[in-house]
Design a protein around this motif. Structure first.
Motif, PDB file in Angstrom:
ATOM      1  N   UNK A 110       0.830  -1.213   0.000  1.00 33.54           N
ATOM      2  CA  UNK A 110       0.000   0.000   0.000  1.00 33.54           C
ATOM      3  C   UNK A 110       0.857   1.253   0.000  1.00 33.54           C
ATOM      4  N   UNK A 111       2.028   1.192   0.639  1.00 36.40           N
ATOM      5  CA  UNK A 111       2.905   2.361   0.699  1.00 36.40           C
ATOM      6  C   UNK A 111       3.652   2.594  -0.612  1.00 36.40           C
ATOM      7  N   UNK A 112       3.801   1.549  -1.425  1.00 41.17           N
ATOM      8  CA  UNK A 112       4.555   1.678  -2.672  1.00 41.17           C
ATOM      9  C   UNK A 112       3.667   1.823  -3.902  1.00 41.17           C
ATOM     10  N   UNK A 113       2.467   1.274  -3.860  1.00 42.25           N
ATOM     11  CA  UNK A 113       1.605   1.148  -5.034  1.00 42.25           C
ATOM     12  C   UNK A 113       1.323   2.500  -5.682  1.00 42.25           C
ATOM     13  N   UNK A 114       1.686   2.627  -6.956  1.00 37.26           N
ATOM     14  CA  UNK A 114       1.455   3.875  -7.688  1.00 37.26           C
ATOM     15  C   UNK A 114      -0.025   4.228  -7.749  1.00 37.26           C
ATOM     16  N   UNK A 115      -0.868   3.247  -7.987  1.00 36.60           N
ATOM     17  CA  UNK A 115      -2.304   3.537  -8.078  1.00 36.60           C
ATOM     18  C   UNK A 115      -2.809   4.073  -6.746  1.00 36.60           C
ATOM     19  N   UNK A 116      -2.354   3.471  -5.661  1.00 36.56           N
ATOM     20  CA  UNK A 116      -2.786   3.895  -4.327  1.00 36.56           C
ATOM     21  C   UNK A 116      -2.262   5.292  -3.991  1.00 36.56           C
ATOM     22  N   UNK A 138      -5.290  -4.426  -8.139  1.00 36.03           N
ATOM     23  CA  UNK A 138      -4.787  -4.631  -6.791  1.00 36.03           C
ATOM     24  C   UNK A 138      -5.385  -5.855  -6.105  1.00 36.03           C
ATOM     25  N   UNK A 139      -6.565  -6.316  -6.539  1.00 36.63           N
ATOM     26  CA  UNK A 139      -7.264  -7.395  -5.838  1.00 36.63           C
ATOM     27  C   UNK A 139      -7.722  -8.453  -6.836  1.00 36.63           C
ATOM     28  N   UNK A 189      -1.362  -6.882  -8.223  1.00 38.52           N
ATOM     29  CA  UNK A 189      -0.201  -6.293  -8.891  1.00 38.52           C
ATOM     30  C   UNK A 189      -0.040  -4.846  -8.471  1.00 38.52           C
ATOM     31  N   UNK A 190       1.217  -4.371  -8.487  1.00 39.63           N
ATOM     32  CA  UNK A 190       1.465  -2.967  -8.179  1.00 39.63           C
ATOM     33  C   UNK A 190       2.770  -2.509  -8.833  1.00 39.63           C
ATOM     34  N   UNK A 220       2.188  10.086 -11.833  1.00 40.26           N
ATOM     35  CA  UNK A 220       3.379   9.898 -10.996  1.00 40.26           C
ATOM     36  C   UNK A 220       4.384  11.008 -11.264  1.00 40.26           C
ATOM     37  N   UNK A 221       4.640  11.290 -12.542  1.00 47.29           N
ATOM     38  CA  UNK A 221       5.603  12.332 -12.877  1.00 47.29           C
ATOM     39  C   UNK A 221       5.188  13.699 -12.363  1.00 47.29           C
ATOM     40  N   UNK A 222       3.895  14.003 -12.442  1.00 48.41           N
ATOM     41  CA  UNK A 222       3.415  15.314 -11.967  1.00 48.41           C
ATOM     42  C   UNK A 222       3.628  15.464 -10.463  1.00 48.41           C
TER      43      UNK A 222
END
Length: 698
Positions: A281-287, A305-306, A406-407, A444-446
């Motif tokens: 959860x701390x790494x996931x880009x979508x999260x 994710x699920x 997946x993340x 992510x880039x923004x």
């Protein structure tokens, strides 16, 4: 390959359309597979315009139909279509072709495009290699399928192969966190196994949960893709209720070995019982980066994710890499899984690329093309985290129930992009790639660009990943600037307009700021790459302690190497704390008052008491030069002031760095420059070093 599929699909669509009764309005029934140009305004019928031949709707005509409408061409011959590779316009082969076989054509251009650019030539596919062996058609949706008609074929092959036992870490759940990732250089570079989920920060259904329970919580009428392991195909007409009934049969009563690997369960009652591991959860880009206001019911976002995976005994997942090189968490609720891993080295990835999507995939054991294969066995209650890019196959020895997801993350973006490139090279359909990958990269880039503007600090691994990410976004920006019209449209559609207003500027500024932060500068797009890391015992040196002295001006030459210091020593480290009266920084003039480094000017009996924590360290650097040496002394003082009676955020942080040197200032990073005082010139004394005179600061 893809173009041939489009032609076939078009022809099939035409056949279906001929069998169906004509719709009341051709505009209301236009198929998404029908090639068409941009919608044109309706023209009054009184204007003399060419019209299609009687009995054929406008959407069944092509730009060359007007040349053949009076030629007596049988309308039924107009079911074969071909698309121009330049303008992407569809034509009837009978109207625009030369009478040959359209399936033999590799690249085809219409007459207007050839006249526009005479260098365009129509090319044919190379002759197919004649073979009596029937080629297996790949089914990308079915990674967990068997091979050919025998689902146990590879299980027998494995018996004669050299398989290594794994040496992967077994970790406690409480140790799997950001701290581990930041402090261990090998973290998230190879799989880890957590045998007991306690402390992992994960929530899962009870181990008593069954496939019948899954069907009840997700919905027995929910459609589900069921894979026939032997034929590598999806079996139509399955619901979760029907699947649960099949799964609960005795193995001898099952007609075939089947598998479910793509049941995404977000938004269901089952999903409410699940929380991925804390680290995920701390790494996931979508999260982390996808706006929360654009997730949930009614919004399109990457739902990866699920997943609930349900396989019966003897199911086999052939070699694969998860889409876009995404990492995976994998928890065994019931049953057992046996993983076979191949490390994602450049050579192994190249072998996988040669193997994937070719005839080799159906008759060659990939393990024979790589350096080694490693085996890991997981049982009920075990959790595994598979990092970026690892090639793996999976065997299901007994009926099993698995929860996973997946993340993407910021610690190995280069490999994620490498896998994305392999997917493109091997022509994996977009349907089976990571959903909305490029749009997620823009989000992510923004966010990272805003963090870099705010002088946030990042580890060397994250900076390396951001360099790769910025390069990918710059390539997307170039496509929008220089690509074909179709490519420009596709690239622009992936830009999230709610956050990114100028994608070209964002991508290039992100790349520039990443390189500045990492210690390299360049105004040219092709120069100023990240400097090579200095390694000590296999570990990277922290940026602020790097022995490389940065140049005082911009890098003007691509291969310029700044001169290093021969000696870098920490001479003194002091820490102390005290309580003194000092004014609380609440009025408008506090910045000027606190920017002076004299405690006496702050002390007064009328001021409240403040606690001061002070840290001081001194660094001395030296190097030999022609005829002598250079020496530099850097002193840093850090203070933190806190008032007991002040507001919650009532801390003041002060820092100062003083530098004494000969031959210029030493700057550890661009951010430190404003904090360094001007060089103080003091009396010089002559000393002898190896017979040479040198001037040093006293």
């Amino acid at each position: 390959m893809a173009r041939s599929k489009r032609r076939t699909t078009r022809s099939v669509a035409q056949e279906k359309k001929q069998q169906e009764p004509p719709p009341p309005s051709p505009l209301s029934s236009r198929s998404s597979l029908t090639p068409m140009q941009d919608d044109e305004p309706v023209v009054p019928t009184s204007i003399a315009e060419p019209v299609p031949a009687p009995g054929r709707s406008e959407e069944e005509t092509c730009p060359d139909c007007k040349d053949h409408q009076d030629s007596g061409v049988d309308p039924t011959t107009k079911d074969s279509w071909i698309r121009c590779d330049a303008c992407k316009t569809w034509y009837h082969w009978v109207c625009a072709g030369n009478g040959g076989d359209p399936d033999a054509i590799d690249k085809w251009f219409c007459k207007p495009c050839v006249l526009e650019k005479p260098s365009r030539t129509i090319t044919l596919k190379p002759p197919a290699r004649k073979s009596a062996r029937k080629r297996t058609q790949l089914n990308y949706a079915n990674l967990n399928s068997g091979v050919e008609s025998d689902p146990t074929r590879w299980l027998r092959v494995i018996q004669s192969k050299s398989i290594q036992d794994d040496q992967f870490k077994r970790m406690n759940g409480a140790d799997v966190g950001i701290e581990w990732l930041e402090n261990d250089s090998d973290a998230m570079r190879e799989p880890i196994v957590i045998e007991n989920p306690e402390g992992l920060g994960m929530r899962m259904p009870s181990q008593d949960c069954t496939v019948t329970d899954v069907a009840s919580m997700v919905g027995r009428e929910t459609p589900v893709e069921v894979i026939d392991v032997a034929s590598q195909s999806t079996s139509p007409g399955w619901t979760l209720g029907k699947w649960a009934d099949y799964y609960n049969l005795e193995p001898s009563a099952r007609d075939k070995i089947r598998n479910v690997i793509s049941l995404e369960i977000s938004g269901t009652t089952l999903a409410d019982q699940i929380a991925p591991p804390r680290l995920v959860r701390e790494l996931d880009w979508v999260e982390k980066f996808w706006p929360s206001s654009r997730k949930g019911k009614g919004y399109a976002y990457p739902k990866v994710q699920l997943y609930c995976l349900m396989g019966v005994a003897s199911a086999w997942t052939d070699w694969h890499i998860d889409f876009a090189g995404s990492s995976v968490y994998y928890h065994i609720l019931r049953g057992c899984k046996v993983f076979y891993f191949i490390r994602p080295t450049p050579a192994n990835l190249a072998a996988y690329e040669r193997w994937s999507g070719t005839e080799l995939q159906s008759n060659v054991w990939l393990g024979d093309m790589v350096d080694e294969v490693v085996k890991v066995t997981l049982t009920a209650g075990n959790t595994m985290i598979i990092p970026t890019g690892w090639i793996h196959a999976v065997h299901t020895p007994v009926d099993s129930l698995v929860i996973g997801g997946n993340f993407l993350h910021s610690y190995n973006v280069a490999t994620q992009l490498k896998v994305l490139e392999i997917e493109k090279t091997t022509h994996v359909p977009k349907k089976f790639r990571f959903p909305m990958f490029t749009k997620l990269c823009w989000y992510v880039g923004e966010k990272y660009l805003r963090d870099l503007r705010a002088r946030e600090e990042f580890s060397p691994r994250v900076l390396e990943s951001l360099e790769a990410l910025s390069g990918y976004l710059v390539s997307e920006a170039r496509t929008m600037e220089r690509g074909t019209e179709a490519a420009k449209r596709d690239a622009k559609d992936q830009v999230p307009s709610d956050r990114v207003k100028d994608p070209s500027a964002l991508a290039r500024e992100l790349r520039w700021r990443v390189r500045i932060t990492a210690g390299a500068t360049s105004d040219d797009e092709d120069l100023g790459r990240l400097p090579k890391k200095t390694m000590v015992n296999g570990h990277g040196i922290k940026r602020k302690r790097s022995p490389v002295e940065l140049p005082r001006g911009p890098v003007l030459f691509k291969n310029f190497q700044p001169k290093e210091w021969d000696v870098v020593s920490d001479l003194l480290i002091e820490e102390d704390s005290r309580r003194v009266p000092a004014p609380y920084p609440s009025d408008d003039g506090w910045r000027q008052q606190w920017s002076h480094w004299e405690d006496e000017s702050l002390s007064s009996d009328t001021h409240p008491m403040a606690s001061v924590e002070r840290k001081r360290n001194v660094i001395v650097k030296a190097r030999r030069i022609d005829g002598g040496l250079e020496r530099q002394r850097i002193e840093r003082v850090f203070e933190r002031w806190a008032w007991e009676d002040g507001p919650v955020d009532g801390d003041v942080t002060m820092a100062v760095a003083t530098t004494e040197s000969v031959g210029g200032m030493d700057v550890d990073s661009p951010e430190d420059t404003p904090a360094l005082k001007q060089e103080e010139e003091e009396s010089e004394e002559d000393v002898k070093v190896d017979g040479g005179a040198v001037s040093v600061s006293a």
